[in-house]
Design a protein around this motif. Sequence first.
Motif, short mmCIF file in Angstrom:
data_model
loop_
_atom_site.label_atom_id
_atom_site.label_comp_id
_atom_site.label_asym_id
_atom_site.label_seq_id
_atom_site.Cartn_x
_atom_site.Cartn_y
_atom_site.Cartn_z
N LYS A 15 0.84 -1.19 0.00
CA LYS A 15 0.00 0.00 0.00
C LYS A 15 0.87 1.25 0.00
O LYS A 15 2.02 1.21 0.46
N ARG B 298 -2.00 4.79 2.86
CA ARG B 298 -2.99 3.73 2.73
C ARG B 298 -4.20 4.14 1.89
O ARG B 298 -5.30 3.58 2.04
N PHE C 89 -3.61 0.79 -3.24
CA PHE C 89 -2.66 -0.30 -3.32
C PHE C 89 -1.47 0.14 -4.16
O PHE C 89 -1.60 0.97 -5.06
#
Length: 396
Positions: A313, A317, A320
């Motif tokens: 990630k 976050r 991806f």
Amino acid sequence: MSQRTIIQNGKVIFPDKIEENLSIVCEQGKITAIVKPEQVTPSADDRVIDAKGNYVSAGFIDIHTHGGGGHDFMDGTVEAFLGAAETHAKHGTTALLPTTLTSTTEELIKMFATYKEAVKQNKKGAKFIGLHLEGPYFAYNQRGAQDPKYLRNPEPEEYNRILEASDDIVRWSLAPELPGALEFGKVLREKSILTAVAHSDAIYEEVLDTFDAGFTLATHLYSGMSTITRRNAYRYAGVVEASYLIDDMDVEIIADGVHLPKSLLQFVYKFKGPDKTALCTDSMRGAGMPDGESILGSLEKGQKVIIEDGVAKLPDRTAFAGSVATTDRLVRTMVEIAEVPLVEAVRMMTLTPARILKIDQQKGSIQQGKDADFVIFDNNIHVSYTIIEGNVIHNS
């Protein structure tokens, strides 16, 4: 008489069935016979491999991977190429396409020479079958984890220089709606380079036009591509819908169980089918490595990422940053999570990618005359042997 490799006592997976009570005989890197055990008598010089009742599959073919085992192909070193190839071989990959990220032209051209040297030295890893250039011609809004500072439109002066610098490019992924992309696609088709729709904001009509120009594959379906959108209040289908509507469009999916949930894996399988769907890892250097901080791209110019929950990630976050999957995990995911029959899950990892790359006359299925590439694995898709051109590369 040259040494033969003979595989016995396995459940042999063919493209449409599984058969037992067979012996596979290989000589000089090719499959020379598939017969009943009583029809072949091993000699003292033969290498006999007992599959012990496990499955024997054609070797897994990964048409989209950036690295593994702590190595990225963009590191630009022979050691990185060999290290990644060896890591993936342990998981059943017998052939792969080293894949680039968005970068400078100079960085790409430097890597081409490294690739050639790595091909010469690769004795213990998955076989390199050409280069896949992913970018740098992408839509900004669909860039995903690709570094935005390297994004640009395809210009003949640049891409012709790149094409002249290497005869190893077999696939190029780009956004077809960019200015100049249609003309570029025609150049790639003339050179028989597989052209794929990737990181794109195109609408259906644009994809249809470029499919006719040679864009025949959708790169990591659902990842980095448009779906239904509105323009001036009107709805338009995007790349996702085009991938389904164009019957002859091939797709690849990152079947790690994270990028696509069970429902979408099943949706792709139901509506594109195993003959039009290839599994790919899209793995970065974190494949085969423990959780924690890592780098996407080269050690020198790459981006920091975090590996957790079975995926890489971005640090915040929000997206991806590539998978950490290996090919055995892809097959396992399709069987155990998507509930796809083993024969068809294996086909998506073998014959379908081979056909997409037009190497299915040599690889992708267990057939007399084809390359002696095999994976032997158990009911949980845990690999015990990886055999490339008749040579045992991995034995756990």
